[in-house]
Design a protein around this motif. Structure first.
Motif, PDB file in Angstrom:
ATOM      1  N   LEU A 130    -105.382  12.384  10.694  1.00  0.00           N
ATOM      2  CA  LEU A 130    -104.245  11.923   9.868  1.00  0.00           C
ATOM      3  C   LEU A 130    -104.863  11.684   8.029  1.00  0.00           C
ATOM      4  CD1 LEU A 130    -101.134  10.424  11.767  1.00  0.00           C
ATOM      5  CD2 LEU A 130    -101.021  12.885  10.978  1.00  0.00           C
ATOM      6  N   LEU A 136     -98.155   6.548   8.074  1.00  0.00           N
ATOM      7  CA  LEU A 136     -98.478   7.259   9.276  1.00  0.00           C
ATOM      8  C   LEU A 136     -99.749   6.230  10.049  1.00  0.00           C
ATOM      9  CD1 LEU A 136    -101.074   9.307   6.082  1.00  0.00           C
ATOM     10  CD2 LEU A 136     -99.141  10.188   8.022  1.00  0.00           C
ATOM     11  N   HIS A 192    -106.073   7.403  11.533  1.00  0.00           N
ATOM     12  CA  HIS A 192    -105.389   7.374   9.900  1.00  0.00           C
ATOM     13  C   HIS A 192    -106.507   7.916   8.973  1.00  0.00           C
ATOM     14  CE1 HIS A 192    -103.532   5.577   6.554  1.00  0.00           C
ATOM     15  NE2 HIS A 192    -103.202   6.935   6.374  1.00  0.00           N
ATOM     16  N   VAL A 232     -93.885  14.266  10.659  1.00  0.00           N
ATOM     17  CA  VAL A 232     -95.721  14.547  10.846  1.00  0.00           C
ATOM     18  C   VAL A 232     -96.059  14.398  12.523  1.00  0.00           C
ATOM     19  CG1 VAL A 232     -97.719  12.429  11.184  1.00  0.00           C
ATOM     20  CG2 VAL A 232     -96.298  12.607   8.997  1.00  0.00           C
TER      21      VAL A 232
END
Length: 137
Positions: free
Chosen positions: A54, A72, A84, A129
């Motif tokens: 991400l 995230l 992330h 997400v």
């Protein structure tokens, strides 16, 4: 009377724009221009995840960026093999221009090989997400 009609028309147009903008902000979607673009760990400043990465583009004074960072981070902690990585957009203008990042926060979902598979502009929801990660793997 004409001034009143113009005022009503302007308010209606502004309201329609606001509703459309709000509906699109934060939605994770496929972007045609991202097809084939690949980012390696050397360009990101962090390691790619085993399953997905991400990638968040942020700026220093962006309030939604802080909330996006939290979301995230939670998703990366919940889903094994997901990393992330946050990039300061102001410090990496060449990458921002290359990828067509127009506002912050922008989140790119990368597969294990670093290919861009999804993009979200604005603050994404956790469920969106997670769903995008399911499609990326």
């Amino acid at each position: 009377m004409t001034g009143l009609m113009v005022c009503v028309a302007v308010l209606a147009a502004a309201s329609a724009y606001g509703v459309l903008h709000r509906r699109r902000s934060g939605r994770v979607r496929v972007r045609g221009r991202d097809d084939g673009k690949r980012l390696g760990a050397d360009r990101l400043g962090g390691a790619l995840g085993e399953r997905a990465t991400l990638l968040q583009f942020s700026s220093a004074f962006c309030a939604p960026c802080r909330a996006t960072r939290r979301v995230l981070g939670e998703v990366a902690g919940m889903v094994p093999g997901v990393t992330h990585v946050e990039i300061d957009a102001e410090a990496h203008l060449d990458l921002v221009r290359e990828l067509g990042i127009l506002k912050t926060p922008t989140v790119l979902v990368l597969d294990a090989d670093g290919r861009i598979v999804r993009r979200a502009t604005g603050q994404p929801r956790k469920a969106d997400v997670i769903a995008a990660l399911g499609e990326a793997v």
